[in-house]
Design a protein around this motif. Structure first.
Motif, PDB file in Angstrom:
ATOM      1  N   LEU A  55       5.046   9.997   5.387  1.00 61.75           N
ATOM      2  CA  LEU A  55       3.923  10.661   4.465  1.00 61.75           C
ATOM      3  C   LEU A  55       2.918   9.391   3.949  1.00 61.75           C
ATOM      4  CD1 LEU A  55       6.637  12.766   4.546  1.00 61.75           C
ATOM      5  CD2 LEU A  55       4.978  14.257   2.888  1.00 61.75           C
ATOM      6  N   LYS A  56       3.023   8.479   4.377  1.00 65.81           N
ATOM      7  CA  LYS A  56       1.971   7.482   4.055  1.00 65.81           C
ATOM      8  C   LYS A  56       0.854   7.739   4.191  1.00 65.81           C
ATOM      9  CE  LYS A  56       5.829   5.011   2.900  1.00 65.81           C
ATOM     10  NZ  LYS A  56       6.167   5.107   1.558  1.00 65.81           N
ATOM     11  N   PRO A  57      -0.081   6.993   3.336  1.00 61.70           N
ATOM     12  CA  PRO A  57      -1.601   7.649   3.362  1.00 61.70           C
ATOM     13  C   PRO A  57      -2.378   7.514   4.528  1.00 61.70           C
ATOM     14  CG  PRO A  57      -0.827   6.345   1.262  1.00 61.70           C
ATOM     15  CD  PRO A  57       0.212   6.138   2.409  1.00 61.70           C
ATOM     16  N   THR A  95       5.333  -2.208  15.076  1.00 59.07           N
ATOM     17  CA  THR A  95       3.863  -1.772  15.008  1.00 59.07           C
ATOM     18  C   THR A  95       4.035  -0.532  13.878  1.00 59.07           C
ATOM     19  OG1 THR A  95       1.977  -0.795  16.187  1.00 59.07           O
ATOM     20  CG2 THR A  95       4.064  -0.701  17.356  1.00 59.07           C
ATOM     21  N   SER A  96       3.993  -0.860  12.786  1.00 56.47           N
ATOM     22  CA  SER A  96       4.368   0.382  12.023  1.00 56.47           C
ATOM     23  C   SER A  96       3.528   0.320  10.439  1.00 56.47           C
ATOM     24  CB  SER A  96       5.962   0.186  11.418  1.00 56.47           C
ATOM     25  OG  SER A  96       6.250  -1.058  10.872  1.00 56.47           O
ATOM     26  N   ASN A  97       2.371  -0.080  10.764  1.00 57.08           N
ATOM     27  CA  ASN A  97       1.704   0.066   9.733  1.00 57.08           C
ATOM     28  C   ASN A  97       0.601   1.228   9.446  1.00 57.08           C
ATOM     29  OD1 ASN A  97      -1.448  -1.423   8.828  1.00 57.08           O
ATOM     30  ND2 ASN A  97       0.518  -1.588   7.418  1.00 57.08           N
ATOM     31  N   VAL A  98       1.017   2.223   8.668  1.00 65.52           N
ATOM     32  CA  VAL A  98       0.304   3.210   8.420  1.00 65.52           C
ATOM     33  C   VAL A  98       0.057   3.563   7.032  1.00 65.52           C
ATOM     34  CG1 VAL A  98       1.100   4.507  10.552  1.00 65.52           C
ATOM     35  CG2 VAL A  98       2.364   4.970   8.438  1.00 65.52           C
ATOM     36  N   GLY A  99       0.165   2.286   6.213  1.00 69.13           N
ATOM     37  CA  GLY A  99       0.256   2.455   4.950  1.00 69.13           C
ATOM     38  C   GLY A  99       1.155   2.074   3.958  1.00 69.13           C
ATOM     39  N   ASN A 100       1.175   1.836   2.707  1.00 68.91           N
ATOM     40  CA  ASN A 100       2.376   1.174   1.875  1.00 68.91           C
ATOM     41  C   ASN A 100       2.903  -0.064   2.379  1.00 68.91           C
ATOM     42  OD1 ASN A 100       3.748   1.310  -0.371  1.00 68.91           O
ATOM     43  ND2 ASN A 100       5.456   2.614   0.723  1.00 68.91           N
ATOM     44  N   SER A 155      -1.530  -4.128   5.744  1.00 67.95           N
ATOM     45  CA  SER A 155      -2.647  -3.670   4.976  1.00 67.95           C
ATOM     46  C   SER A 155      -2.627  -2.130   4.563  1.00 67.95           C
ATOM     47  CB  SER A 155      -4.069  -3.782   5.859  1.00 67.95           C
ATOM     48  OG  SER A 155      -5.216  -2.981   5.270  1.00 67.95           O
ATOM     49  N   ASN A 156      -3.083  -1.944   3.513  1.00 69.17           N
ATOM     50  CA  ASN A 156      -3.164  -0.411   2.944  1.00 69.17           C
ATOM     51  C   ASN A 156      -4.475   0.095   3.393  1.00 69.17           C
ATOM     52  OD1 ASN A 156      -0.452  -0.181   1.878  1.00 69.17           O
ATOM     53  ND2 ASN A 156      -0.860  -1.592   0.337  1.00 69.17           N
ATOM     54  N   GLU A 157      -5.275  -0.542   3.955  1.00 72.38           N
ATOM     55  CA  GLU A 157      -6.665   0.033   4.410  1.00 72.38           C
ATOM     56  C   GLU A 157      -6.903   0.178   5.778  1.00 72.38           C
ATOM     57  OE1 GLU A 157      -6.841  -2.668   2.110  1.00 72.38           O
ATOM     58  OE2 GLU A 157      -6.560  -1.121   0.121  1.00 72.38           O
TER      59      GLU A 157
END
Length: 549
Positions: free
Chosen positions: A139-141, A450-455, A508-510
């Motif tokens: 449930l990441k942003p 490859t797991s960057n969806v936020g947080n 990154s969070n963006e």
């Protein structure tokens, strides 16, 4: 007046074979009958089997219906009744897609149907496939934006490989189905999300992508698929964190109900239909999908807080308040399923790597959750069973309980990786640290996270160092990959650091990242999208080829 029936999810595809595939969906009513209609004219049908999920609940931290942070409906865990429906569609022709639709009929005769999607059996060898590689949605942003951009960029994918951590607390139903923030797992993967991102006054709403209605998903167990001891605490978060080793549970409670008294993956296993074996159930397995032999392992441990002064159950210590009550200990970062040499999973893997199905496959890929190589924080300490050190004073009173993880006993590096290299595995895919980075071993085996969806928690690179304990017996690596590989700098369009030099990671969070495996070319392409700029293009920033060694 009774409201009309609704589907809790769209249908999604599971367990394709040479001539069949399973269709799964969920409702909040048992129903009188549930069917799949399929064929060019939707004139064929298959009746679904229905069962109720046994552990799905909501609690005071759920974001469901009108419950928010300031207005609670639930004050403690409360059972939420959800029914799963599964129908098998058979006599299919390889590489031929056909329409399908599901219908659920409530006990009062009222019906509800899904939209029409397409299905197909497992693709034949030689079929060109595009496979989404993803993990750690939780449930990441940026998850909804990420999945929406997948569909907008590459169109319909043929399969999804998910390297664990689908949600945060697996028994909390709303995290799977209908969290009121609009970013639960199934809505994101089915194009039904409704998540708003705002940056500098610019708002954008993302809906995710219609992906798993048309493509099967293969998942592995991450630490967030595992619940702790059942119903001992007043919240699902606390229950999730209340895991103890099986051998400790057996000493405390006896052999009965070890899963209830140690840890379990019941909800995860009830939700998904995956390949099964007598040795592992659904927890680790292998499957052939087109030209790929995918081996999925159960490699994860309990995440504990790294600080030495924490009042919580820690990675390295137990809090003073629990010294005299071992039932409340956390037992460090306990490993859920052994992978060391001689263990059941290791022996199963040896057999799989020697099988004809594996050896004949054009592409040999292994997926699990815990990283063997990463710039992320979650790779320390070593992946090994914690050594419990109990220090006592002269009167035998406990003055410290701590855990050590000898680096030379890392099961992934010492036992698993040599086995995979000997079998000439081309790609090891994993998650856990919420970033993108990749590595290549001296023998040519590729590693991708490859797991960057936020947080994102950042990368141990440059000036940024890992959060590791000081004044502690083990000397953990503060910067770089603790297991000795240099990260690969993206070869198309890397991001630049403040010094103007290309970065070997994205944390990154963006800026969100996804990767696509194209089996026709043997390429794995990674893309990024800057959510701060909703009208910006998706950028391919890295691509590499896997093939014969």
């Amino acid at each position: 007046m009774i409201s009309p029936p609704q589907l809790l999810t769209d249908p999604f595809l599971q367990l394709p074979t040479k001539n069949s595939v399973r269709v799964v969906w969920f409702t909040e009513f048992a129903g009188d009958k549930h069917l799949v209609f399929y064929g060019e004219k939707l004139d064929q049908s298959s009746v679904a089997k229905t069962r109720k999920l046994s552990r799905t609940r909501e609690d005071q931290l759920s974001r469901v219906a009108n419950q928010t942070e300031n207005g609670q409906i639930f004050q403690q865990p409360v059972k939420r009744e959800i029914w799963r429906h599964e129908a098998e569609v058979t006599d299919l022709t390889p590489n031929v897609r056909i329409p399908y639709q599901v219908t659920s009929i409530r006990e009062d005769g009222e019906k509800v149907s899904s939209a029409v999607f397409t299905l197909a059996p497992s693709p034949k060898p030689g079929t060109a496939l595009k496979i989404l590689l993803t993990s750690d949605h939780q449930l990441k942003p940026m998850t909804a934006a990420n999945l929406q951009k997948v569909v907008e960029t590459v169109g319909r994918v043929d399969g999804v490989w998910f390297a664990g951590d689908l949600v945060n607390v697996p028994d909390r139903a709303s995290e799977w189905f209908d969290d009121n923030r609009g970013n639960a797992l199934f809505p994101g993967l089915q194009g039904r999300a409704n998540y708003e991102i705002e940056y500098n006054g610019v708002k954008a709403i993302y809906t995710g992508g219609k992906i798993i209605q048309n493509a099967p998903m293969f998942t592995c167990i991450g630490n967030h698929e595992v619940m702790g001891r059942y119903a001992r605490t007043k919240s699902l978060d606390s229950e999730f964190n209340d895991t103890i080793p099986r051998e400790v549970a057996e000493k405390l409670y006896g052999e009965d109900s070890l899963k209830d008294n140690s840890f379990n993956t019941l909800t995860y296993e009830e939700i998904f239909t995956l390949p099964e074996s007598k040795a592992s159930g659904k927890t680790y397995y292998a499957v052939t999908f087109g030209d790929v032999r995918l081996v999925v392992l159960y490699i994860t441990n309990m995440w504990r807080h790294p600080q030495l002064n924490s009042e919580r159950k820690g990675r390295y210590i137990e809090p003073v308040k629990d010294f005299q009550n071992p039932e409340n200990w956390g037992y460090g970062q306990l490993i859920y399923e052994p992978i060391f040499k001689g263990s059941q999973q290791y022996n199963w893997l040896q057999q799989e790597l020697n099988s004809d199905e594996f050896k004949k496959a054009k592409y040999k890929v292994v997926m699990f959750h815990h990283p063997p190589h990463t710039l992320g924080d979650n790779i320390v300490p070593a992946y090994t069973n914690p050594l419990t050190i109990i220090e006592r004073d002269n009167e035998e009173n406990i003055k410290a309980v701590r855990y050590e993880y000898p680096k030379n006993a890392d099961y992934i590096i010492g036992d698993l990786i040599p086995l995979l290299e000997a079998a000439k595995v081309q790609l090891v895919f994993y998650g856990h640290s919420h970033l993108w980075n990749r590595f290549v071993s001296d023998r040519g085996m590729h590693f991708l996270e490859t797991s960057n969806v936020g947080n994102s928690y950042g990368a141990a690179w440059g000036e940024r160092k890992r959060d590791i304990p000081t004044n502690y017996p083990e000397n953990y690596t503060r910067i770089g990959d603790p297991n000795g590989l240099e990260p690969v700098i993206p070869n198309i369009s890397p991001l630049l650091g403040e010094d103007g030099k290309p970065l070997p990671y994205i944390a990154s969070n963006e800026i969100t990242v996804f990767s696509i495996f194209d089996t026709k070319k043997g390429t794995i392409s990674s893309y990024r999208f800057d959510t701060r700029k909703p009208d910006s293009e998706v950028v391919k920033f890295d691509e590499f080829v896997i093939g014969d060694w």
